[in-house]
Each structure stands twice: as C-alpha cells, then as structure tokens.
Motif scaffolding. Structure first.
Motif, PDB file in Angstrom:
ATOM      1  N   ILE A 127       0.861  -1.189   0.000  1.00 31.00           N
ATOM      2  CA  ILE A 127       0.000   0.000   0.000  1.00 31.00           C
ATOM      3  C   ILE A 127       0.896   1.237   0.000  1.00 31.00           C
ATOM      4  N   PRO A 128       0.837   2.071  -1.041  1.00 28.46           N
ATOM      5  CA  PRO A 128       1.740   3.225  -1.094  1.00 28.46           C
ATOM      6  C   PRO A 128       1.233   4.365  -0.219  1.00 28.46           C
ATOM      7  N   PRO A 129       2.130   5.235   0.230  1.00 28.49           N
ATOM      8  CA  PRO A 129       1.688   6.454   0.897  1.00 28.49           C
ATOM      9  C   PRO A 129       0.998   7.368  -0.099  1.00 28.49           C
ATOM     10  N   VAL A 130       0.178   8.274   0.402  1.00 32.43           N
ATOM     11  CA  VAL A 130      -0.606   9.169  -0.451  1.00 32.43           C
ATOM     12  C   VAL A 130      -0.428  10.601   0.029  1.00 32.43           C
ATOM     13  N   CYS A 131      -0.167  11.525  -0.905  1.00 34.26           N
ATOM     14  CA  CYS A 131      -0.114  12.960  -0.598  1.00 34.26           C
ATOM     15  C   CYS A 131      -1.314  13.638  -1.249  1.00 34.26           C
ATOM     16  N   ARG A 132      -1.941  14.563  -0.514  1.00 33.44           N
ATOM     17  CA  ARG A 132      -3.096  15.271  -1.062  1.00 33.44           C
ATOM     18  C   ARG A 132      -3.072  16.712  -0.584  1.00 33.44           C
ATOM     19  N   PHE A 133      -3.279  17.639  -1.513  1.00 35.34           N
ATOM     20  CA  PHE A 133      -3.310  19.051  -1.151  1.00 35.34           C
ATOM     21  C   PHE A 133      -4.725  19.438  -0.756  1.00 35.34           C
ATOM     22  N   THR A 134      -4.840  20.140   0.347  1.00 31.69           N
ATOM     23  CA  THR A 134      -6.126  20.647   0.824  1.00 31.69           C
ATOM     24  C   THR A 134      -5.991  22.144   1.073  1.00 31.69           C
TER      25      THR A 134
END
Length: 416
Positions: free
Chosen positions: A172-179
C-alpha cells in the motif's frame, strides 16, 4: 493528525541534504522513501566533481556550485572518497585544453596540464585510450565517491534531530493530497500527517508527481532525460580512472564520460558508469531509451575503439544495463517553486552540488514554513491524490556487451 513543517519525497542526496538544511533552521521534516540510500544517488552518482567539467562547457555558476560542494563533501566525508583513482579530461587540440585551463583558473578550480611524456604513459596504461584521437590530457582533481556511505551516515545523523523517516515494503503506497489547509500525507499503519510544505526530491519521479498533484498547471518545468550505462565484469576493470572529453563534438550530441565504481566494501573497482546522452524528455514518466541500444554500441566504439579489444578478450564477460535519470532542464536552476501550493521541486542535477544547492533552496521553503499556510487567499481546487510508487532503478543487468565481426553489440540476457 500530526503537524510538521515539511514533507520531503526522496531520501537520496537531494532529499537528505534538504532535510539537513531545513532542520538546521529549526524546521521539522518527514522524509519518505521506500528504500533510503538505495536509488539513483547510489546508481548514477558517485562522481565527486571539482566543477572543471562545467567550466569546460562554459557553465560557470554550475562549476562554482560544484567546487563549493566538493570542498564541503571533502571536509565532511573524507573516508568516502576514492583518492587513488585519477581523473583526466581528454582533448583533440591544444586550443581546447588551454581553454579549459583558462576557465578553471577564472573560477579557482584546480587543474594540471600534463607533459607529453606523461600523456604517452597514460595512453599506454589505459586500454580505453588506445586508438582514440586524444593527444592532449589534463589531470582533474575529481574522484569516485561512495555516495551510499555518505547517505547512510547522513541519515543516521539526521534521524530524530527534527527529522524523521518513513520507509516500508508495504504494497500500500503512501498518499499525498493538497487541501485548503496544506498537505495531508497518509502513511500505511501510521497517523495522518499534516505539513505546511511539500518538497519533491525524488529525481525521475518528480515530473510525474507534478502531473498527478497539480493537473491544472499550464506551465511545468522542462525535464531533461540522461541516459547512463553501467558496465561490469570480472578481471581487470574497464577503466581504472575517470575519463571525460567535455569539448569534443560527437554526432550523438553527447561526450561520454566514464566513471569507475567500487564493490560495496570499497576495496576494488568492479565496473564503470558511462554517461551517454542527455536530451529533453517527452514526459518525466518516460524511462524508455530515446534510441536503439545498437546506436549506443556504435557511440561507445566510435569514442573508445579500444573497448572492442577489451570486451573481446577470452573468458571476459561484460554485463550491462541502462537506466534513465531526470533533472530540471536549466542547469542553473536548482528549484521549481509553486508558492500557492507551498510546493517545491528540488533537483540539483549534480551530486557534488547537493549540499550547497540545498542551502539555497531551503531559504525559499522556509519562507513558506514561516507563513504557516499557503500564501494566496484564493485557493485552487484540491488536486488528485498522489500515490507514491516504488521507483525501479534496474539493478539487474539486462544485456551483455559483446563483439561481433569487430563491432560492439548488446546481447539481451535471458529473463531480462
């Protein structure tokens, strides 16, 4: 939700020196990499440059950065330098040699002219120089460098000192998300991270990452694709010295540079990296070779005819694999910054310049961190999530360099 100042994707030379630069100013950092000290910085690097190469092609700023980084790395990590390996710049004319000496003198970079007698000895001792047209040689102060040892030591120094690391073999890869409040990073099995700033120091993956997290951007950094070939064999090394011909015009548009590399113990040369070509990449995910492998065989033979005799020796097997690395196209530009997202792409493009370049780039990132929020009141639409995959770096040889009818060829190995 755990709050930090900066998330850095990539634990190579760029990422670790950036973490050091930021943490030295009090910023907290999380460095994400599936295998720190194991990717491009230890595969296509290991060339400690004084900057003479960049001085020769009239890039004085890049040359000065390398010279400054050379001095810092020499002072801090002397045990990682293979000082017994010599380095030479090759020329077909005395005018070209004098031009390099003049440019190095202007930038304060050491370089030594070599007498005709010593030149003849070097040509006799180095099989790769047999049959070439290089009559003039200058001695550089460049050396092979154990970048894996540097990264291991640097990561150990940084860990727990305002810097933390995340690496995992989890599927399971890490996830980056801009908020609207900054960057959210989800790590498998860990508490979610909130960061003010995101730094992409992940080399070949940077361009793809930009496309995923900032799909609405109209202008993106231009990426150069560099093609590098690793040759390894048993017995005498392919080259026992660094060889480069920076002012030689070659039809392929690239002057191959050959840099020996050592075994993990650092006791013997087991192969050489050959820098073959650099050109604008159609897109940063494209790791395909821009030309057929037969073209690169012809390029090698045209530049170093002595390779045919070396490879053709009885009981000699030379294994080879290609890999592609990417960097910002403008070699004077070490960063690409998107202030409304507190996003920075950090790509020094030169291993030796990494510590100096990181200090400069960190000043921009620290301004983001000090604001504690994205600077523009009107925020763009949140982007897609970015999954961070394992980036392959072709550790297993896929070809055998061989000779057929007096010509170099690449034979594909079974199972590659």
């Amino acid at each position: 939700m755990h709050d930090i100042d900066c998330v850095i994707l990539g634990a190579g030379c760029a990422g670790l020196f950036m973490a050091e630069a930021l943490s030295s100013k009090g910023a907290t950092c999380l460095v994400i990499d599936d295998a720190p000290a194991a990717h491009a910085s230890t595969k296509n690097q290991g060339w400690l440059q004084t900057g003479a190469f960049y001085a020769s092609i009239n890039k004085p700023l890049a040359a000065q950065e390398c010279w400054a980084g050379y001095n810092e790395l020499t002072d801090r990590f002397p045990e990682a330098i293979h000082k017994q390996v010599r380095a030479y710049a090759l020329f077909t004319t005395k005018t070209s040699l004098n031009k390099l000496i003049e440019r190095c003198t202007l930038t304060g970079i050491p370089i030594d002219d070599i007498s005709d007698a010593d030149t003849a000895d070097i040509q006799n001792d180095c099989p790769l120089l047999k049959g070439t047209t290089f009559e003039y040689i200058a001695a550089l102060h460049d050396h092979p460098f154990n970048s894996a040892a540097l990264l291991t030591e640097l990561a150990s120094e940084l860990d727990g000192n305002l810097v933390s690391f995340w690496s995992s073999s989890s599927p399971i890869p890490p996830v980056c998300r801009f908020t609207h409040s900054g960057w959210e990073v989800s790590l498998p099995g860990k508490e979610q991270i909130h960061a003010v700033s995101l730094v992409l120091a992940c080399g070949a993956y940077s361009g793809h990452a930009i496309g995923r997290i900032l799909p609405e951007l109209q202008t993106r950094p231009l990426i150069n694709k560099a093609v590098i070939l690793t040759l390894s064999c048993s017995g005498p090394p392919i080259s026992s010295c660094i060889l480069t011909a920076p002012l030689t015009v070659y039809p392929a548009g690239r002057y191959p540079a050959i840099v020996p590399f050592f075994n993990k113990e650092g006791t013997s040369i087991i192969g050489a990296n050959v820098y073959l070509e650099e050109k604008l990449a159609s897109h940063a995910r494209n790791s395909a070779l821009p030309r057929p492998v037969s073209d690169y065989a012809n390029q090698l033979q045209g530049f170093f005819p002595g390779l045919v005799n070396f490879v053709g020796m009885e009981d000699r097997e030379v294994k080879a694999h290609f890999y592609v690395c990417h960097a910002l196209q403008d070699s004077y530009r070490i960063e690409w910054h998107v202030p409304e997202r507190n996003l920075t792409v950090f790509s020094p493009g030169r291993f030796t310049a990494s510590p100096v370049a990181a200090q400069k780039c960190a000043e921009t990132i620290l301004r983001d961190v000090s604001s504690r929020a994205p600077r523009h009141a009107k925020m763009p639409t949140p982007s897609d999530e970015l999954e961070i995959p394992v980036q392959p770096y072709f550790d297993t040889p896929s070809y055998r360099l061989d000779v057929l009818n007096d010509f170099l060829i690449f034979d594909e190995l079974a199972g590659s």
